[in-house]
Design a protein around this motif. Structure first.
Motif, mmCIF file in Angstrom:
data_model
loop_
_atom_site.group_PDB
_atom_site.id
_atom_site.type_symbol
_atom_site.label_atom_id
_atom_site.label_comp_id
_atom_site.label_asym_id
_atom_site.label_seq_id
_atom_site.Cartn_x
_atom_site.Cartn_y
_atom_site.Cartn_z
ATOM 1 N N MET A 1 0.848 -1.178 0.000
ATOM 2 C CA MET A 1 0.000 0.000 0.000
ATOM 3 C C MET A 1 0.891 1.237 0.000
ATOM 4 N N ASP A 2 0.674 2.118 -0.945
ATOM 5 C CA ASP A 2 1.439 3.358 -1.041
ATOM 6 C C ASP A 2 0.725 4.435 -0.235
ATOM 7 N N GLN A 3 1.308 4.785 0.881
ATOM 8 C CA GLN A 3 0.684 5.764 1.763
ATOM 9 C C GLN A 3 1.333 7.124 1.574
ATOM 10 N N GLN A 4 0.524 8.134 1.495
ATOM 11 C CA GLN A 4 1.025 9.488 1.329
ATOM 12 C C GLN A 4 1.047 10.217 2.670
ATOM 13 N N VAL A 5 2.213 10.683 3.032
ATOM 14 C CA VAL A 5 2.386 11.533 4.203
ATOM 15 C C VAL A 5 2.872 12.868 3.670
ATOM 16 N N LYS A 6 2.276 13.947 4.159
ATOM 17 C CA LYS A 6 2.597 15.269 3.626
ATOM 18 C C LYS A 6 2.967 16.225 4.761
ATOM 19 N N ARG A 7 4.085 16.936 4.575
ATOM 20 C CA ARG A 7 4.466 17.962 5.541
ATOM 21 C C ARG A 7 3.630 19.207 5.257
ATOM 22 N N ASP A 24 7.692 19.653 12.903
ATOM 23 C CA ASP A 24 6.959 19.491 11.652
ATOM 24 C C ASP A 24 5.513 19.121 11.943
ATOM 25 N N THR A 25 4.594 19.743 11.234
ATOM 26 C CA THR A 25 3.194 19.342 11.262
ATOM 27 C C THR A 25 2.984 18.470 10.028
ATOM 28 N N MET A 26 2.587 17.227 10.265
ATOM 29 C CA MET A 26 2.454 16.245 9.192
ATOM 30 C C MET A 26 1.000 15.826 9.022
ATOM 31 N N GLU A 27 0.586 15.698 7.755
ATOM 32 C CA GLU A 27 -0.737 15.161 7.455
ATOM 33 C C GLU A 27 -0.573 13.696 7.083
ATOM 34 N N LEU A 28 -1.282 12.836 7.799
ATOM 35 C CA LEU A 28 -1.162 11.395 7.623
ATOM 36 C C LEU A 28 -2.152 10.896 6.568
ATOM 37 N N PRO A 29 -1.993 9.662 6.087
ATOM 38 C CA PRO A 29 -2.882 9.133 5.045
ATOM 39 C C PRO A 29 -4.367 9.159 5.415
ATOM 40 N N ASP A 30 -4.673 9.093 6.713
ATOM 41 C CA ASP A 30 -6.085 9.130 7.126
ATOM 42 C C ASP A 30 -6.613 10.558 7.282
ATOM 43 N N GLY A 31 -5.781 11.561 6.949
ATOM 44 C CA GLY A 31 -6.195 12.967 7.015
ATOM 45 C C GLY A 31 -5.910 13.643 8.348
ATOM 46 N N LYS A 32 -5.533 12.880 9.344
ATOM 47 C CA LYS A 32 -5.222 13.465 10.655
ATOM 48 C C LYS A 32 -3.852 14.121 10.599
ATOM 49 N N GLN A 33 -3.630 15.069 11.520
ATOM 50 C CA GLN A 33 -2.335 15.732 11.607
ATOM 51 C C GLN A 33 -1.641 15.368 12.915
ATOM 52 N N GLU A 34 -0.317 15.265 12.826
ATOM 53 C CA GLU A 34 0.527 15.000 13.995
ATOM 54 C C GLU A 34 1.727 15.926 13.942
ATOM 55 N N THR A 35 2.331 16.123 15.113
ATOM 56 C CA THR A 35 3.550 16.905 15.207
ATOM 57 C C THR A 35 4.720 15.940 15.361
ATOM 58 N N TRP A 36 5.716 16.087 14.479
ATOM 59 C CA TRP A 36 6.906 15.248 14.511
ATOM 60 C C TRP A 36 8.127 16.125 14.724
ATOM 61 N N ASP A 37 9.119 15.585 15.436
ATOM 62 C CA ASP A 37 10.399 16.274 15.591
ATOM 63 C C ASP A 37 11.283 15.951 14.391
ATOM 64 N N PHE A 38 12.076 16.931 13.977
ATOM 65 C CA PHE A 38 13.033 16.724 12.893
ATOM 66 C C PHE A 38 14.308 17.477 13.237
ATOM 67 N N ILE A 39 15.449 16.795 13.090
ATOM 68 C CA ILE A 39 16.747 17.414 13.327
ATOM 69 C C ILE A 39 17.521 17.414 12.016
#
Length: 181
Positions: A1-7, A24-39
């Motif tokens: 399954m090709d899942q799209q994650v979008k910053r 980073d605020t990320m939009e997940l394949p189910d449309g929900k948003q999460e906050t991720w750390d990035f260095i």
């Protein structure tokens, strides 16, 4: 399954000497948003497996604040700029940290250190035909140098004594090269 994650957004939280930390605020394949750390490791790095004429590998022992203990590692360091050739960086770090030079450097592998949250890359080189030079540590850098056999280092890796990713990868890649000969 090709899942799209979008910053959706990237916000700089802290600008450091070699690292920048972002939220980073990320939009997940189910449309929900999460906050991720990035260095972001802005320059990248190089490391070197320095092999003496007797087959022993020069290792550096130094304190690492992130894990609050001394570590045994292959020599390594950040590039001086994003355009510096990693081979040049590896040669410089070899002399700075061990006091040895080599014109015989071959890239044996490239790696990303922690892909879950950091973009740091390290090119790892094999250095042969070592010649005595002059150790010249950076200010605030305190390093001891010792030589070990490859099997001894592999035993330390499998015992969990050596856990540094670039060191584990570099030593095992070198061991693999030896097994091919």
């Amino acid at each position: 399954m090709d899942q799209q994650v979008k910053r959706v957004k990237r916000e700089l939280i802290k600008h450091g000497a070699i690292l920048d930390m972002y939220e980073d605020t990320m939009e997940l394949p189910d449309g929900k948003q999460e906050t991720w750390d990035f260095i972001s490791h802005r320059k990248g790095a190089a490391a070197v497996v320095p092999v003496r004429g007797d087959g022993k590998i020069l290792m550096v022992k130094q304190y690492r604040n992130a894990i609050d203990r001394m570590t045994l590692e292959i020599p390594a360091g950040s590039r001086d700029s994003v355009t510096e050739d990693t081979r040049v960086c590896a040669a410089r770090e070899l002399e700075e940290e061990t006091g040895y030079c080599s014109d015989d450097l071959t890239r044996i592998l490239s790696l990303k250190t922690t892909v879950a949250f950091c973009d740091e890359f390290i090119d790892v080189y094999l250095a042969k035909n070592l010649k005595p030079g002059h150790q010249h540590l950076d200010e605030g850098e305190f390093i001891d140098v010792a030589a070990y056999g490859v099997d001894e280092l592999c035993d330390m890796i499998y015992a969990g004594t050596i856990q540094d990713a670039k060191t584990v990868a570099g030593i095992l890649a070198y061991k693999n090269l030896l097994n091919q000969d």
